[in-house]
Every structure is written in C-alpha cells, then in structure tokens.
Design an enzyme around this catalytic site. Structure first.
Site, mmCIF file in Angstrom:
data_model
loop_
_atom_site.group_PDB
_atom_site.id
_atom_site.type_symbol
_atom_site.label_atom_id
_atom_site.label_comp_id
_atom_site.label_asym_id
_atom_site.label_seq_id
_atom_site.Cartn_x
_atom_site.Cartn_y
_atom_site.Cartn_z
ATOM 1 N N TYR A 136 41.404 2.751 -31.438
ATOM 2 C CA TYR A 136 40.711 3.633 -32.375
ATOM 3 C C TYR A 136 40.342 4.921 -31.647
ATOM 4 O O TYR A 136 39.740 4.888 -30.577
ATOM 5 C CB TYR A 136 39.438 2.979 -32.936
ATOM 6 C CG TYR A 136 38.838 3.797 -34.065
ATOM 7 C CD1 TYR A 136 39.111 3.488 -35.380
ATOM 8 C CD2 TYR A 136 38.053 4.912 -33.803
ATOM 9 C CE1 TYR A 136 38.614 4.259 -36.423
ATOM 10 C CE2 TYR A 136 37.554 5.701 -34.829
ATOM 11 C CZ TYR A 136 37.830 5.364 -36.135
ATOM 12 O OH TYR A 136 37.351 6.144 -37.160
ATOM 13 N N ASN A 220 32.106 5.812 -34.795
ATOM 14 C CA ASN A 220 30.754 5.981 -35.323
ATOM 15 C C ASN A 220 30.150 4.635 -35.723
ATOM 16 O O ASN A 220 30.720 3.578 -35.443
ATOM 17 C CB ASN A 220 30.764 6.967 -36.499
ATOM 18 C CG ASN A 220 31.605 6.457 -37.673
ATOM 19 O OD1 ASN A 220 31.917 5.273 -37.784
ATOM 20 N ND2 ASN A 220 31.977 7.375 -38.549
ATOM 21 N N GLN A 265 26.007 14.644 -19.835
ATOM 22 C CA GLN A 265 25.899 13.505 -20.737
ATOM 23 C C GLN A 265 25.025 13.824 -21.934
ATOM 24 O O GLN A 265 25.277 13.369 -23.042
ATOM 25 C CB GLN A 265 25.350 12.288 -19.987
ATOM 26 C CG GLN A 265 26.266 11.783 -18.900
ATOM 27 C CD GLN A 265 27.700 11.633 -19.379
ATOM 28 O OE1 GLN A 265 28.002 10.784 -20.207
ATOM 29 N NE2 GLN A 265 28.597 12.469 -18.865
ATOM 30 N N HIS A 268 26.603 15.027 -25.242
ATOM 31 C CA HIS A 268 27.379 14.144 -26.129
ATOM 32 C C HIS A 268 26.723 14.037 -27.496
ATOM 33 O O HIS A 268 27.357 14.220 -28.522
ATOM 34 C CB HIS A 268 27.531 12.761 -25.509
ATOM 35 C CG HIS A 268 28.685 12.654 -24.560
ATOM 36 N ND1 HIS A 268 29.986 12.706 -24.977
ATOM 37 C CD2 HIS A 268 28.723 12.486 -23.221
ATOM 38 C CE1 HIS A 268 30.791 12.585 -23.923
ATOM 39 N NE2 HIS A 268 30.048 12.457 -22.854
ATOM 40 N N GLU A 333 25.289 3.330 -17.296
ATOM 41 C CA GLU A 333 26.728 3.508 -17.532
ATOM 42 C C GLU A 333 27.332 4.307 -16.381
ATOM 43 O O GLU A 333 28.324 3.903 -15.781
ATOM 44 C CB GLU A 333 26.919 4.240 -18.857
ATOM 45 C CG GLU A 333 28.365 4.555 -19.194
ATOM 46 C CD GLU A 333 28.507 5.441 -20.411
ATOM 47 O OE1 GLU A 333 29.625 5.525 -20.940
ATOM 48 O OE2 GLU A 333 27.504 6.077 -20.825
ATOM 49 N N HIS A 334 26.740 5.467 -16.077
ATOM 50 C CA HIS A 334 27.189 6.322 -14.976
ATOM 51 C C HIS A 334 26.054 6.451 -13.965
ATOM 52 O O HIS A 334 24.933 6.790 -14.343
ATOM 53 C CB HIS A 334 27.540 7.728 -15.465
ATOM 54 C CG HIS A 334 28.517 7.768 -16.599
ATOM 55 N ND1 HIS A 334 28.141 8.001 -17.907
ATOM 56 C CD2 HIS A 334 29.861 7.627 -16.615
ATOM 57 C CE1 HIS A 334 29.214 7.994 -18.682
ATOM 58 N NE2 HIS A 334 30.268 7.764 -17.926
ATOM 59 N N ASP A 367 35.164 11.249 -16.080
ATOM 60 C CA ASP A 367 35.469 11.280 -17.513
ATOM 61 C C ASP A 367 36.918 11.653 -17.785
ATOM 62 O O ASP A 367 37.495 11.220 -18.783
ATOM 63 C CB ASP A 367 34.567 12.304 -18.217
ATOM 64 C CG ASP A 367 33.244 11.702 -18.649
ATOM 65 O OD1 ASP A 367 33.101 10.477 -18.614
ATOM 66 O OD2 ASP A 367 32.342 12.484 -19.014
ATOM 67 N N GLU A 421 31.480 -40.867 -21.743
ATOM 68 C CA GLU A 421 31.222 -40.034 -22.922
ATOM 69 C C GLU A 421 31.594 -40.754 -24.214
ATOM 70 O O GLU A 421 31.566 -40.152 -25.292
ATOM 71 C CB GLU A 421 32.020 -38.730 -22.807
ATOM 72 C CG GLU A 421 31.569 -37.842 -21.651
ATOM 73 C CD GLU A 421 32.361 -36.550 -21.542
ATOM 74 O OE1 GLU A 421 33.354 -36.397 -22.308
ATOM 75 O OE2 GLU A 421 31.997 -35.701 -20.711
ATOM 76 N N HIS A 426 40.524 -40.823 -25.017
ATOM 77 C CA HIS A 426 40.735 -40.038 -23.815
ATOM 78 C C HIS A 426 40.991 -40.967 -22.638
ATOM 79 O O HIS A 426 41.924 -40.765 -21.840
ATOM 80 C CB HIS A 426 39.490 -39.175 -23.503
ATOM 81 C CG HIS A 426 39.380 -37.923 -24.301
ATOM 82 N ND1 HIS A 426 39.132 -37.921 -25.647
ATOM 83 C CD2 HIS A 426 39.462 -36.608 -23.935
ATOM 84 C CE1 HIS A 426 39.065 -36.670 -26.071
ATOM 85 N NE2 HIS A 426 39.270 -35.857 -25.056
#
Length: 441
Positions: A136, A220, A265, A268, A333-334, A367, A421, A426
């Site tokens: 996207y 978005n 930043q 943005h 993040e950074h 970036d 179990e 099994h």
C-alpha cells in the site's frame, strides 16, 4: 505567518518525571466507532461485489472518473514511462537509493538448513518466500517514493514471486516519482485504488486484484483500521503510529543541526514526536533558541509548531548513563546518538527501531538512502518489534525426518508424554514405530 514554540522541558531528577514522561509518550491509535463501522462496510462490499465495488469507491472517495476496473490498472509499460518523465537527477537518486537498499537487504537473506543426528534422524528448517505481497502506497501530494523502495525491494530480495502495489490517485493526480520507484524496485502490478477498499481487495482478492499473502505499507486511519480487520486472513507489517525521533546528545553537536533533526520528524504531521535528551542544561537552552530561530524558515512550519508544542520535549538527565535509561524507556522509532563515541554507548541500547551513530549521521539519511529499512516500530513497540526486512517476506517450515532407529527411540518419549496428556492416539501412533527389540526398554 507567525509561529512560536513552547516545547516542554522535563528533568529526570524531578519526583514526577516518570508520570510526565508517560503522559508525553501516550498515544492511542484506535479508530472511533464511526470509522470502524465504515471500514467494515467497505470490506463487506468488496468481498461481495469485487471489482464493481472498487470502481464505485474510487469514484466516490478519490473523485476519479473510472468506468471499469481496467481504468484503474497500470501496466509495466506505464511504470517504465514514468522513468522517462522524471528528471535525470531524480532517476539517479532513486537508482542509487535502490541499490543501497538492495545491497543491505541481501545480507538479511536466510538459507534453509539441516543437520543429521547419529542415528540418521534429520532435523532442519526450510525457508520459503511468500508467493505474493501487497504494497500500500499513499497517493496524491502525500506521496513517498522512498516507501516504495523500502517495502518492495526486501520482498523481491526475499524471492517473492509477485509484488502488487495499490496507490490512490485522488482527482486523477498521478505521482511520477512513485511510479518510477515502483519500476526500479521491480513491482509487478499496480492498481490505482486506495483506502480500506484497496486493503480489502488485497486481502480477499477480486476478479482483477489478486489475493496476497501479506500487506505492507503506511496509510491513513482507514487503511490502518482495515489492516487490523484483515489480519489473520493475510499477514500485515504493523499498525504504525506517528513518526518519532529521540536525539541523545552530549552537548557538543551544533544546536542548529539538532533542531533540524527534530524538525525532520515533526514535519510529518502534528502528532509526530521529537525529543532531545542531554545532561547539559545550557545545551538544551541553545537548542531551544535554534528551534525558535529556524522554525519560521520552514515550509511546514505550522505542522512542526503543533508537533513540537504538543508532543515534543527537551529532557535534562543526570549523565549519559541516565540518558541511555531514558532512551530504553522510550524505545523510539529513530534514535540518534549524537555523541563523541557512539560505539561505546551502543551496547547500552536495548530498544530502538533504528540507531543513528555519531554527529554526522542524520536520521534523514536513513529515511532515503543509507540502506537499512525505514519502516520501523513506533509507539514503544521497538521493545518487541523489528524493522521491516527480508525476513518479513519469508516463512520457515520445520523439517523432521526420523530414521527407523530414531523413530523407535523418540517413540518412547512421545508415548510417555502423550499418555500423560491422555492423548492415547498420539501415544499409540508413536508406539507403532517402536522396534520390537526396544519395546521392553
């Protein structure tokens, strides 16, 4: 235009510092009920009506005069045409960035492996790329060709057979740089569709849009909400929050540099977060002065002002060790380590999406063209998440081959555990393969 900043000042020595920091970092990325219901309705319509729903939503939301789905498909030749429409300087920059991103991600590729035990049993792991990935890409003026490179190239390096890109073209506005980046990155198909409807199409498929295995890329609130809802039907990269930068500085870097790094930043969007941590109070004052001096010169000054005033901070700490503690608490993040010897402090960093080392390494380089991926965990999720990479487009399958003797020996262990179990089938399945001479053991 008048802009001014009143950036928050915090001191780690204050008794209520932790509370103030928590308040500063708090971010809720949840959709309200109206957005959530609208997205669910869109997903339902795309699942039921396929291409027809995509055309209808694109007409309604993007103002595109599309009659059929064919009007929303861009062929490879259109991507190649975009390469000729951008400037030579832009093409050179895209190709250089793409080469660096590709070279870095080549080192992330994982190979299949096996080992053989003494009795002939073979264990291992088979690494397989996804068949198809969906990318996207935001469209219109808010377009990011760098994101095309960062999302598509790792997929191609991983060996993904087909990368399908969706990008809205509001009012028919096509971004040639984005299409050129798609061409360079090796995108296979492009649909000029956006929003929750594009996510739904990738997740479930339509008559024309192929169903993918994983959806990556920013969007978005409608895109993020749709990704939440289709997760499980397909994989997703993450639900990203606003962009963040944390700069740790020893007070010796040019304050104008630091102010601009914070702006990088903050520009943005209004919810982006820019924080500076330093043990030098006088340096924090100088950076505050640089912020006030430089802000009026910025094209996106109003956005930066709201970001800095709303979620920014200058934090004074006792020493560099406490700066590291605060950085790990924030898990940014950074993270810029704008210090004399960043390598010495690197072992102290446990939580960060990307770490930028030294005074000359601005976050902006990461970036666009340094090489590592710029799709990074936000909102403190660097505590448990990693940057997007080749590994996000690969699956790992376990390999188990038992020799006759190995199956017999393992059968005893499996039998005991299975009966513990109360899973008798099994146990008996394993016991059938125990060799006669071993049954008494």
């Amino acid at each position: 235009m008048t802009v001014s900043t009143a950036i928050a000042r915090l001191n780690a020595a204050d008794p209520d510092f932790a509370r103030h920091l928590d308040h500063l970092l708090s971010w809720e990325s949840v959709s309200d009920d109206a957005v959530n219901q609208r997205v669910l309705d869109i997903i339902k319509a795309v699942r039921e009506r396929g291409d027809a729903a995509l055309v209808e939503f694109t007409q309604r939301f993007d103002g595109v005069d599309a009659k059929t789905i064919d009007d929303l498909i861009l062929g490879r030749e259109r991507l190649e045409l975009a390469l000729t429409r951008i400037t030579p300087v832009q093409r050179e920059a895209l190709e250089k960035a793409a080469n660096r991103v590709r070279m870095y991600h080549e080192r992330q590729k994982q190979d299949s492996w096996q080992y053989t035990e003494a009795d002939g049993t073979v264990l291992g792991q088979k690494v397989t790329p996804l068949d198809r990935a969906g990318l996207y890409v935001p469209g219109g003026k808010a377009s990011y060709p760098s994101s095309v490179l960062m999302n598509a190239i790792p997929a191609k390096v991983a060996g993904v057979t087909e990368v399908v890109m969706v990008v809205p073209t509001p009012r028919g506005e096509v971004n040639e740089l984005v299409l050129a980046a798609a061409c360079i990155a090796g995108v296979d198909r492009v649909f000029t569709v956006g929003g929750a409807q594009a996510v739904a199409a990738l997740a479930y498929g339509t008559e024309s849009v192929p169903q993918v295995d994983k959806i990556v890329g920013p969007g978005n609130i409608y895109v993020a909400t749709a990704k939440r809802h289709v997760f499980g039907q397909v994989g997703i990269d993450m639900i990203a929050g606003p962009s963040e930068i944390l700069v740790v500085c020893d007070g010796q870097t040019d304050p104008d540099w630091i102010a601009m790094d914070l702006f990088s930043q903050a520009e943005h969007d209004e919810d982006a977060q820019a924080i500076l941590v330093s043990p030098d109070a006088a340096f924090l004052d100088r950076v505050a002065a640089s912020i006030d001096k430089l802000l009026p010169t910025m094209e996106r000054a109003e956005i930066i002002e709201k970001s800095i005033n709303g979620r920014g901070a200058l934090i004074q700490v006792r020493d560099m060790q406490q700066a590291m503690d605060v950085a790990n608490r924030i898990a940014p993040e950074h993270l810029e380590l704008s210090v004399a010897d960043p390598q010495a402090w690197l072992p102290q960093i446990r939580h960060a999406g990307a770490i930028f080392m030294g005074r000359h390494t601005s976050e902006a380089l990461g970036d666009y063209c340094a090489g590592p991926n710029h799709v990074l965990p936000t909102s403190g999720t660097a505590r448990f998440s990693s940057p997007l990479g080749v590994y996000d487009f690969q699956k790992r399958s376990s390999i188990i081959y038992c020799s006759e003797q190995g199956a017999s020996e393992l059968g005893h262990t499996a039998s005991v555990l299975a009966r513990g179990e109360s899973l008798t089938a099994h146990a008996r399945s394993a016991e059938y393969r125990i060799l006669t001479q071993d049954k008494g053991n």
